[in-house]
Design a protein around this motif. Structure first.
Motif, PDB file in Angstrom:
ATOM      1  N   THR A   1       0.447  -4.482  -4.529  1.00 31.13           N
ATOM      2  CA  THR A   1      -0.610  -4.549  -3.516  1.00 31.13           C
ATOM      3  C   THR A   1      -0.902  -5.976  -3.074  1.00 31.13           C
ATOM      4  OG1 THR A   1      -2.411  -4.721  -5.141  1.00 31.13           O
ATOM      5  CG2 THR A   1      -1.692  -2.494  -4.507  1.00 31.13           C
ATOM      6  N   VAL A   2      -0.309  -6.962  -3.743  1.00 34.77           N
ATOM      7  CA  VAL A   2      -0.528  -8.361  -3.377  1.00 34.77           C
ATOM      8  C   VAL A   2       0.266  -8.671  -2.114  1.00 34.77           C
ATOM      9  CG1 VAL A   2      -0.251 -10.773  -4.087  1.00 34.77           C
ATOM     10  CG2 VAL A   2      -0.980  -9.046  -5.757  1.00 34.77           C
ATOM     11  N   SER A   3      -0.345  -9.324  -1.162  1.00 31.56           N
ATOM     12  CA  SER A   3       0.309  -9.648   0.099  1.00 31.56           C
ATOM     13  C   SER A   3       1.549 -10.507  -0.144  1.00 31.56           C
ATOM     14  CB  SER A   3      -0.661 -10.398   1.014  1.00 31.56           C
ATOM     15  OG  SER A   3      -0.054 -10.698   2.247  1.00 31.56           O
ATOM     16  N   GLY A   4       2.680 -10.069   0.416  1.00 31.09           N
ATOM     17  CA  GLY A   4       3.933 -10.807   0.270  1.00 31.09           C
ATOM     18  C   GLY A   4       4.845 -10.262  -0.807  1.00 31.09           C
ATOM     19  N   VAL A   5       4.422  -9.197  -1.494  1.00 29.25           N
ATOM     20  CA  VAL A   5       5.257  -8.590  -2.535  1.00 29.25           C
ATOM     21  C   VAL A   5       5.773  -7.252  -2.009  1.00 29.25           C
ATOM     22  CG1 VAL A   5       5.413  -7.802  -4.924  1.00 29.25           C
ATOM     23  CG2 VAL A   5       3.871  -9.695  -4.330  1.00 29.25           C
ATOM     24  N   GLY A   6       7.014  -7.255  -1.507  1.00 28.97           N
ATOM     25  CA  GLY A   6       7.637  -6.034  -1.031  1.00 28.97           C
ATOM     26  C   GLY A   6       8.453  -5.378  -2.122  1.00 28.97           C
ATOM     27  N   GLU A   7       9.137  -4.271  -1.768  1.00 31.14           N
ATOM     28  CA  GLU A   7       9.882  -3.502  -2.768  1.00 31.14           C
ATOM     29  C   GLU A   7      10.945  -4.331  -3.469  1.00 31.14           C
ATOM     30  OE1 GLU A   7      11.590  -0.009  -1.138  1.00 31.14           O
ATOM     31  OE2 GLU A   7       9.699   1.118  -1.074  1.00 31.14           O
ATOM     32  N   LYS A   8      11.727  -5.078  -2.715  1.00 34.72           N
ATOM     33  CA  LYS A   8      12.839  -5.830  -3.290  1.00 34.72           C
ATOM     34  C   LYS A   8      12.340  -6.903  -4.258  1.00 34.72           C
ATOM     35  CE  LYS A   8      17.248  -7.069  -3.417  1.00 34.72           C
ATOM     36  NZ  LYS A   8      18.333  -6.179  -3.859  1.00 34.72           N
ATOM     37  N   LYS A   9      11.297  -7.609  -3.880  1.00 35.91           N
ATOM     38  CA  LYS A   9      10.783  -8.663  -4.756  1.00 35.91           C
ATOM     39  C   LYS A   9      10.054  -8.071  -5.960  1.00 35.91           C
ATOM     40  CE  LYS A   9      10.656 -12.408  -1.434  1.00 35.91           C
ATOM     41  NZ  LYS A   9       9.910 -13.527  -0.835  1.00 35.91           N
ATOM     42  N   LEU A  10       9.434  -6.934  -5.777  1.00 32.54           N
ATOM     43  CA  LEU A  10       8.798  -6.269  -6.913  1.00 32.54           C
ATOM     44  C   LEU A  10       9.849  -5.892  -7.945  1.00 32.54           C
ATOM     45  CD1 LEU A  10       5.974  -5.265  -7.821  1.00 32.54           C
ATOM     46  CD2 LEU A  10       6.596  -3.032  -6.856  1.00 32.54           C
ATOM     47  N   GLU A  11      10.972  -5.401  -7.470  1.00 28.49           N
ATOM     48  CA  GLU A  11      12.066  -5.022  -8.370  1.00 28.49           C
ATOM     49  C   GLU A  11      12.682  -6.246  -9.044  1.00 28.49           C
ATOM     50  OE1 GLU A  11      16.620  -3.252  -7.928  1.00 28.49           O
ATOM     51  OE2 GLU A  11      15.152  -2.913  -6.324  1.00 28.49           O
ATOM     52  N   ALA A  12      12.860  -7.328  -8.273  1.00 29.51           N
ATOM     53  CA  ALA A  12      13.549  -8.502  -8.806  1.00 29.51           C
ATOM     54  C   ALA A  12      12.672  -9.333  -9.738  1.00 29.51           C
ATOM     55  CB  ALA A  12      14.049  -9.372  -7.643  1.00 29.51           C
ATOM     56  N   TYR A  13      11.389  -9.457  -9.423  1.00 27.47           N
ATOM     57  CA  TYR A  13      10.550 -10.418 -10.136  1.00 27.47           C
ATOM     58  C   TYR A  13       9.329  -9.809 -10.825  1.00 27.47           C
ATOM     59  CZ  TYR A  13      13.135 -13.378  -6.853  1.00 27.47           C
ATOM     60  OH  TYR A  13      14.122 -13.988  -6.127  1.00 27.47           O
ATOM     61  N   GLY A  14       9.106  -8.511 -10.660  1.00 27.40           N
ATOM     62  CA  GLY A  14       7.879  -7.903 -11.164  1.00 27.40           C
ATOM     63  C   GLY A  14       7.657  -8.109 -12.646  1.00 27.40           C
TER      64      GLY A  14
END
Length: 638
Positions: A576-589
């Motif tokens: 829900t944080v602005s700038g965190v899309g699906e790909k970045k959530l997967e890569a860096y979450g």
């Protein structure tokens, strides 16, 4: 087709569109043309990236500088977008692979320079490819009166002529009404819907101060307000760039030079370091900056007067693209005015060119000398009304207007007496010596102590007199002589001052604005959130280094601030944080959640983009226009 808002959230991690973005995207998705004027940092790229992801086919982006295409493609790859470029940094096999992907419909976005569209082979390639749209970035380059003119942009009318059914979107961060008209005419966009967003950048604090030991002033700005921050320092000449960069390095500030006279490989390496490392200060001529997508530039400083308000706005707009507090600072002095006037007079342009250049300079001088809000004056230049901002130097420490008629008469009278009685002309320094009654060798040799105006100016100090000269030049009550020596002469308008029929209002410089607080990205966070923000920044730097990409491609400062403030405890909350899309959530979450919890994050994730280890070699002449050259004006003394 997927909904644009769904793409915005899933790919880019944003909850909603800003300003005109939604309407622009709907226009292009629907197949219509658009002309977009939106300030730097306003989200222009989304206006063509999302339609390219929604429409069938590939979005073709015409971008002016191939040296930046790799980072643009890397940033999209980090979001899971299929992006590529075609330019002369690639070998034939690499170009052939990209062409095959384009023809197979396997690319979402393709970047190329305008020069490549001159090649018939490129035009035939696009005849066979499924094209979703053409985006013309930095569209002001089409204007021959503009500050970044690129001749090959004039050939982009071919887009409408050859592919009339493909929607086009022309975008720029700065354009007056005249430049906007030129964009429409030259690109044959008469049927395009025009979207003009607010030019205001409220996060940027505009400050202009008298030039007095500019290097020391610059050092104070960096050390007190922006220690460790990335910044750009603009100088007029190549010699000034080198001198300033060396001086900053000697003071322990990591600074790099950039100008058109440097070896192309050096320019490319310095640009790559600025983009990929934190805290680098780039000292440059205007040859640097167009197309730079580094969001965390915290300050832009000018050590010389820009030639136009458009140029100034474009250059200062490279600060604070992420919306966080940033500074636009300019040191401006008498020599700047004299030098700019002389450069216009000595230029090879025709009368129309010199008249237009003088108009641009007059508008820039008016911005420097205003006693009103800087932002009001700046926005008014672009036809936008506004209220005082409370966040510029003239709002924070309002200058005083004073009646300078008598000092103006004393100065003008001195010039008249020298010219009429002795057929002599002198520059500002000697005129001020006469008014102050100084005993110098030149005054004795020329017997200027016999003039009636000798010693009559003791009510003002030297710096105050220099301000009088500067402002009379700005108001057209003085002019720089065409003899090439910077001597001063009166104008037709001077007569009304000398005979007392015109009063002269001048700007008295206020006491220096109180010491500014640090304006770094984390400075305004609550004290409890700052340690997490710094841990996130350190982790981001490690990941960026491991992947060979700029740090902002991993996450921007604004996103790190959002994480530090909300302290998400799950992937759902982090998403829900602005700038965190699906790909970045997967890569860096997982790593981010570990940092929030105070644990050691896992090793940096594998590269999400195939960036080269070093910056690409600048393009060959057949593919990219060389960087704009700068005027080799003599360096100003520090």
């Amino acid at each position: 087709m997927p909904a644009p808002l769904e793409v915005l959230h899933r790919v880019f991690g944003y909850a909603g569109f800003r300003g005109d973005q939604g309407a622009i995207i709907d226009r292009v998705v629907g197949g219509g043309d658009a002309v977009v004027l939106m300030p730097t940092g306003g989200g222009k790229s989304l206006c063509y990236q999302i339609p390219a992801l929604v429409r069938q086919g590939t979005g073709v982006v015409i971008s002016p500088l191939i040296a930046l295409m790799q980072d643009q493609v890397d940033a999209l790859a980090a979001l899971g977008v299929r992006a590529a470029f075609l330019n002369s940094t690639q070998n034939p096999d690499e170009r052939r692979l990209v062409e095959q992907e384009l023809l197979a419909g396997e690319l979402d976005l393709l970047y190329l320079a305008p020069e490549r569209l001159k090649l018939e082979s490129a035009r035939e390639l696009f005849d066979r490819a499924p094209i979703a749209l053409f985006a013309i970035d930095e569209a002001h380059c089409v204007s021959q009166w503009g500050h970044d003119f690129r001749p090959d942009y004039l050939g982009l009318s071919v887009l409408h002529e050859r592919w009339p059914t493909v929607p086009r979107i022309a975008l720029t961060a700065t354009a007056t009404a005249a430049t906007r008209h030129e964009i429409v005419e030259r690109l044959e966009l008469q049927g395009a819907q025009q979207f003009v967003s607010s030019f205001d950048r409220p996060n940027i604090q505009y400050r202009i101060e008298p030039k007095n030991q500019p290097l020391a002033q610059l050092l104070q700005l960096i050390r007190t307000e922006h220690p460790g921050d990335a910044g750009i320092v603009y100088c007029l000449s190549r010699a000034s760039v080198e001198k300033t960069a060396d001086a900053l390095v000697a003071e322990g500030i990591p600074a790099l030079p950039y100008h058109a006279g440097l070896d192309a490989g050096v320019r490319a390496r310095n640009q790559a370091r600025f983009l990929r490392e934190d805290g680098i200060v780039m000292v440059a001529t205007i040859a640097f900056g167009m197309g730079i997508d580094k969001p965390d530039v915290r300050f832009v400083a000018h050590l010389d007067l820009p030639k136009s308000v458009e140029g100034y706005y474009q250059e200062t707009g490279r600060a604070g693209r992420d919306g966080l507090p940033s500074t636009a600072w300019l040191a401006y002095g008498l020599q700047d005015v004299v030098q700019q006037r002389r450069m216009i007079q000595e230029s090879e342009g025709d009368a129309a060119y010199k008249r237009r250049a003088s108009q641009h300079l007059d508008a820039m001088l008016a911005l420097c000398e205003t006693v009103e809000c800087r932002r009001v004056q700046l926005l008014n230049y672009f036809g936008q009304a506004s209220e005082p901002c409370g966040n510029c130097d003239t709002c924070l420490a309002p200058p005083e207007a004073w009646d300078g008629t008598v000092p103006a008469q004393k100065l003008l009278s001195t010039i008249v007496r020298l010219q009429r009685e002795r057929n002599q002309r002198f520059g500002a320094g000697h005129l001020i010596d006469i008014l102050l009654g100084r005993d110098t060798e030149r005054i004795r040799q020329q017997r200027h102590d016999e003039l009636r105006t000798y010693g009559i100016g003791g009510e003002l100090g030297e710096q105050e007199w220099r301000g009088v000269v500067r402002q009379l030049l700005a108001q057209g009550l003085l002019a720089v002589n065409t003899d090439g020596y910077g001597t001063l002469v009166i104008t037709e308008a001077s007569a009304s001052v000398l005979d007392g029929s015109r009063t002269v209002s001048l700007r008295r410089e206020p006491e220096r604005v109180a010491k500014q607080k640090k304006r770094s990205a984390g400075a305004e966070l609550p004290e409890a959130a700052q340690p997490l923000f710094e841990r996130l920044r350190a982790w981001r730097a490690d990941v960026a280094r491991a992947q060979g990409v700029p740090a902002y491609i991993v996450f921007g400062d604004a996103t790190l601030r959002g994480i530090a403030l909300t302290e998400p405890a799950s992937l759902a909350e982090l998403g829900t944080v602005s700038g965190v899309g699906e790909k970045k959530l997967e890569a860096y979450g997982a790593a981010v959640l570990a940092l929030v919890a105070g644990d050691e994050p896992p090793a940096p994730a594998p590269a999400v983009a195939s960036a080269p280890a070093s910056a690409p070699t600048p393009a060959a002449p057949d593919d990219d226009y060389p960087p704009l050259t700068d005027d080799d004006a003599p360096p100003l003394d520090f």
